[in-house]
Design a protein around this motif. Structure first.
Motif, PDB file in Angstrom:
ATOM      1  N   ARG A   1       0.850  -1.271  -0.003  1.00 33.41           N
ATOM      2  CA  ARG A   1       0.155  -0.036   0.059  1.00 33.41           C
ATOM      3  C   ARG A   1       0.953   1.004   0.058  1.00 33.41           C
ATOM      4  NH1 ARG A   1      -2.731  -1.449   5.505  1.00 33.41           N
ATOM      5  NH2 ARG A   1      -0.532  -1.881   5.854  1.00 33.41           N
ATOM      6  N   ILE A   2       0.686   1.941  -1.046  1.00 32.32           N
ATOM      7  CA  ILE A   2       1.737   3.312  -1.314  1.00 32.32           C
ATOM      8  C   ILE A   2       0.741   4.474  -1.234  1.00 32.32           C
ATOM      9  CG2 ILE A   2       3.311   4.216  -2.837  1.00 32.32           C
ATOM     10  CD1 ILE A   2       3.847   1.483  -3.863  1.00 32.32           C
ATOM     11  N   GLY A   3       1.191   5.527  -0.481  1.00 31.00           N
ATOM     12  CA  GLY A   3       0.755   6.891  -0.534  1.00 31.00           C
ATOM     13  C   GLY A   3       1.609   7.707  -1.208  1.00 31.00           C
TER      14      GLY A   3
ATOM     15  N   TYR B   1       0.572  15.533   3.198  1.00 32.25           N
ATOM     16  CA  TYR B   1      -0.162  15.334   4.596  1.00 32.25           C
ATOM     17  C   TYR B   1      -0.845  14.269   5.074  1.00 32.25           C
ATOM     18  CZ  TYR B   1      -2.561  17.295   8.498  1.00 32.25           C
ATOM     19  OH  TYR B   1      -3.435  17.253   9.805  1.00 32.25           O
ATOM     20  N   HIS B   2      -1.731  13.922   3.971  1.00 25.90           N
ATOM     21  CA  HIS B   2      -2.624  12.855   4.517  1.00 25.90           C
ATOM     22  C   HIS B   2      -1.813  11.410   4.272  1.00 25.90           C
ATOM     23  CE1 HIS B   2      -6.166  15.528   3.542  1.00 25.90           C
ATOM     24  NE2 HIS B   2      -6.332  14.892   4.455  1.00 25.90           N
ATOM     25  N   THR B   3      -0.620  11.402   3.422  1.00 23.12           N
ATOM     26  CA  THR B   3       0.062   9.963   3.418  1.00 23.12           C
ATOM     27  C   THR B   3       0.873   9.805   4.906  1.00 23.12           C
ATOM     28  OG1 THR B   3       0.423  10.066   1.160  1.00 23.12           O
ATOM     29  CG2 THR B   3       1.896   9.392   2.119  1.00 23.12           C
ATOM     30  N   ILE B   4       1.511  11.133   5.284  1.00 21.45           N
ATOM     31  CA  ILE B   4       2.186  10.925   6.603  1.00 21.45           C
ATOM     32  C   ILE B   4       1.305  10.626   7.572  1.00 21.45           C
ATOM     33  CG2 ILE B   4       3.327  12.450   8.415  1.00 21.45           C
ATOM     34  CD1 ILE B   4       4.845  11.886   5.746  1.00 21.45           C
ATOM     35  N   LYS B   5       0.014  11.015   7.474  1.00 15.91           N
ATOM     36  CA  LYS B   5      -0.956  10.830   8.799  1.00 15.91           C
ATOM     37  C   LYS B   5      -1.343   9.075   8.697  1.00 15.91           C
ATOM     38  CE  LYS B   5      -1.761  14.610  11.046  1.00 15.91           C
ATOM     39  NZ  LYS B   5      -1.335  14.437  12.608  1.00 15.91           N
ATOM     40  N   GLN B   6      -1.502   8.767   7.480  1.00 13.08           N
ATOM     41  CA  GLN B   6      -1.536   7.363   7.286  1.00 13.08           C
ATOM     42  C   GLN B   6      -0.462   6.416   7.561  1.00 13.08           C
ATOM     43  OE1 GLN B   6      -4.316   7.440   3.378  1.00 13.08           O
ATOM     44  NE2 GLN B   6      -4.657   5.660   4.314  1.00 13.08           N
ATOM     45  N   LEU B   7       0.608   6.889   7.128  1.00 15.70           N
ATOM     46  CA  LEU B   7       1.967   6.174   7.787  1.00 15.70           C
ATOM     47  C   LEU B   7       2.042   5.961   9.412  1.00 15.70           C
ATOM     48  CD1 LEU B   7       4.377   7.513   5.152  1.00 15.70           C
ATOM     49  CD2 LEU B   7       3.448   5.429   5.046  1.00 15.70           C
ATOM     50  N   GLU B   8       1.529   7.204  10.072  1.00 16.39           N
ATOM     51  CA  GLU B   8       1.629   7.179  11.360  1.00 16.39           C
ATOM     52  C   GLU B   8       0.574   6.271  11.953  1.00 16.39           C
ATOM     53  OE1 GLU B   8       2.765  11.900  12.411  1.00 16.39           O
ATOM     54  OE2 GLU B   8       0.638  11.376  12.351  1.00 16.39           O
TER      55      GLU B   8
ATOM     56  N   HIS C   1      -0.259   3.410  10.460  1.00 19.67           N
ATOM     57  CA  HIS C   1      -0.177   2.220   9.781  1.00 19.67           C
ATOM     58  C   HIS C   1      -1.150   1.653   8.861  1.00 19.67           C
ATOM     59  CE1 HIS C   1       2.442   1.485  13.728  1.00 19.67           C
ATOM     60  NE2 HIS C   1       3.325   2.250  12.906  1.00 19.67           N
ATOM     61  N   THR C   2      -1.812   2.610   8.190  1.00 16.32           N
ATOM     62  CA  THR C   2      -2.843   2.430   7.301  1.00 16.32           C
ATOM     63  C   THR C   2      -2.086   2.232   5.952  1.00 16.32           C
ATOM     64  OG1 THR C   2      -3.698   4.394   7.120  1.00 16.32           O
ATOM     65  CG2 THR C   2      -4.882   2.717   8.623  1.00 16.32           C
ATOM     66  N   LEU C   3      -0.952   2.686   5.695  1.00 14.54           N
ATOM     67  CA  LEU C   3      -0.143   2.553   4.615  1.00 14.54           C
ATOM     68  C   LEU C   3       1.293   1.976   5.002  1.00 14.54           C
ATOM     69  CD1 LEU C   3      -0.742   5.996   2.980  1.00 14.54           C
ATOM     70  CD2 LEU C   3      -1.663   4.063   2.024  1.00 14.54           C
ATOM     71  N   ASP C   4       1.747   1.191   3.846  1.00 14.16           N
ATOM     72  CA  ASP C   4       3.034   0.667   4.160  1.00 14.16           C
ATOM     73  C   ASP C   4       4.337   1.612   3.836  1.00 14.16           C
ATOM     74  OD1 ASP C   4       2.210  -1.877   4.587  1.00 14.16           O
ATOM     75  OD2 ASP C   4       1.729  -2.201   2.704  1.00 14.16           O
ATOM     76  N   ILE C   5       4.176   2.489   2.927  1.00 17.05           N
ATOM     77  CA  ILE C   5       5.312   3.403   2.262  1.00 17.05           C
ATOM     78  C   ILE C   5       4.478   4.661   1.606  1.00 17.05           C
ATOM     79  CG2 ILE C   5       5.670   2.388   0.251  1.00 17.05           C
ATOM     80  CD1 ILE C   5       8.789   2.664   1.028  1.00 17.05           C
ATOM     81  N   GLY C   6       5.088   5.620   1.871  1.00 15.99           N
ATOM     82  CA  GLY C   6       4.667   6.972   1.112  1.00 15.99           C
ATOM     83  C   GLY C   6       5.823   7.596   0.231  1.00 15.99           C
ATOM     84  N   LEU C   7       5.753   8.220  -0.848  1.00 17.59           N
ATOM     85  CA  LEU C   7       6.567   8.992  -1.524  1.00 17.59           C
ATOM     86  C   LEU C   7       6.163  10.577  -1.302  1.00 17.59           C
ATOM     87  CD1 LEU C   7       8.660   9.565  -3.564  1.00 17.59           C
ATOM     88  CD2 LEU C   7       7.211   8.779  -5.278  1.00 17.59           C
TER      89      LEU C   7
ATOM     90  N   ALA D   1       9.026   7.200   2.479  1.00 18.23           N
ATOM     91  CA  ALA D   1       9.033   7.245   4.007  1.00 18.23           C
ATOM     92  C   ALA D   1       8.170   6.177   4.545  1.00 18.23           C
ATOM     93  CB  ALA D   1       8.611   8.698   4.438  1.00 18.23           C
ATOM     94  N   TYR D   2       8.767   5.417   5.529  1.00 19.61           N
ATOM     95  CA  TYR D   2       7.899   4.716   6.483  1.00 19.61           C
ATOM     96  C   TYR D   2       8.033   4.567   7.812  1.00 19.61           C
ATOM     97  CZ  TYR D   2      12.122   1.677   5.980  1.00 19.61           C
ATOM     98  OH  TYR D   2      13.516   1.304   6.078  1.00 19.61           O
ATOM     99  N   ALA D   3       7.152   4.402   8.589  1.00 24.84           N
ATOM    100  CA  ALA D   3       7.099   4.384  10.012  1.00 24.84           C
ATOM    101  C   ALA D   3       8.239   3.509  10.823  1.00 24.84           C
ATOM    102  CB  ALA D   3       5.814   4.385  10.520  1.00 24.84           C
TER     103      ALA D   3
END
Length: 296
Positions: free
Chosen positions: A96-98, A132-139, A141-147, A274-276
């Protein structure tokens, strides 16, 4: 039930072979150990499971009922093991990528084009949204990684850079000529239509900070939802757009758009994956991280 699990395995072997000595050979244990296990299970369940004879053993009515359930349970376990083995062998997984629509088109897709060909059994889900929303979802754990653009606070994240991007202001030569005709002496930020991404976008926040730090107050702002529209609106001659240089290299080369010189250029910023730090890293995400690091 937990203490009976190993006994059920013995029970299943005896029921299927119909003979305690045969079951002992299949299980690689002694015949007395098999007999003891069956006796213990019968005592635990307070019922007789087998009728013994010189020719072997036969399930009682109660034993037949238990056998149906035990067989289904062990069949399900076998299916689970086979599925796990198939996942390992084929590399089946879910990633799952944001990413914002802009970074997805210009930066992520070139990676995915190759990664998907090398890992065809990994399902890819793309959440197209602001950084912004990608960072929130990474925090969460509803996304695996974000660009994303490099987070201002990176303590909670692992971040590896793909390089720097530069925000510039561009317009068509025609728009600038007409602006000069209308206003002999002009300041672009007070006279021109300044086209920016909407306020939820991290890039917009970055430019707003630039304006504040340099005491710039644009008079006419047109907000646009994504970078592609900004570029198209600029090429149409609607105003001066703040865009990322790498995304308009062809337009600048051809002269379709020209860069507006600034007294103080906008500082470059890093973008990357980025990933948590607290996230569980599946085999799929580990493959993707290794792949992108190798190619960046």
């Amino acid at each position: 039930m937990e203490q009976n699990l190993s006994l059920y395995h013995v029970f299943l072997s005896v029921a299927q072979s119909g003979n305690i000595s045969h079951a002992a050979k299949l299980l690689y244990i002694s015949q007395p150990a098999v007999s003891k296990a069956i006796t213990n299970l019968e005592e635990n369940l307070k019922t007789t499971l087998f009728v013994r004879s010189s020719r072997g053993v036969k399930l009682t009515e109660e034993g037949s009922i238990l056998y149906e359930h035990v067989k289904k349970a062990f069949d399900l376990l076998t299916m689970g093991e086979e599925r796990l083995q198939r996942i390992r062998e084929l590399g089946i997984g879910h990633l799952r990528i944001g990413v914002s629509s802009t970074l997805c088109k210009y930066l992520l897709l070139p990676y995915l084009n190759v990664f998907v060909k090398e890992n065809p059994h990994i399902k890819i889900t793309i959440e197209s949204q602001s950084s912004y929303h990608t960072i929130k979802q990474l925090e969460n754990h509803t996304l695996d990684i974000g660009l994303v653009a490099k987070p201002s606070s990176s303590k909670a994240f692992h971040f590896y850079s793909l390089g720097e991007i530069e925000d510039i202001f561009v317009a068509t030569p025609g728009y600038l000529d007409n602006l000069m005709l209308r206003e002999k002496a002009y300041d672009i930020f007070s006279s021109a239509n300044i086209m920016l991404l909407d306020k939820e976008n991290v890039s917009r926040k970055y430019i707003d900070d630039y304006f504040k730090e340099n005491s710039i107050e644009p008079k006419h702002i047109l907000e646009v939802s994504n970078m592609d529209l900004l570029i198209e609106f600029a090429k149409t001659g609607l105003g001066i757009a703040c865009v990322i240089r790498d995304f308009v290299t062809e337009e600048l080369k051809q002269g379709t758009l020209v860069q507006i010189p600034l007294q103080i250029p906008v500082n470059k910023r890093e973008v990357g994956f980025a990933y948590a730090k607290s996230a569980f890293l599946s085999n799929s995400i580990l493959k993707f991280i290794k792949f992108t690091q190798k190619r960046s």
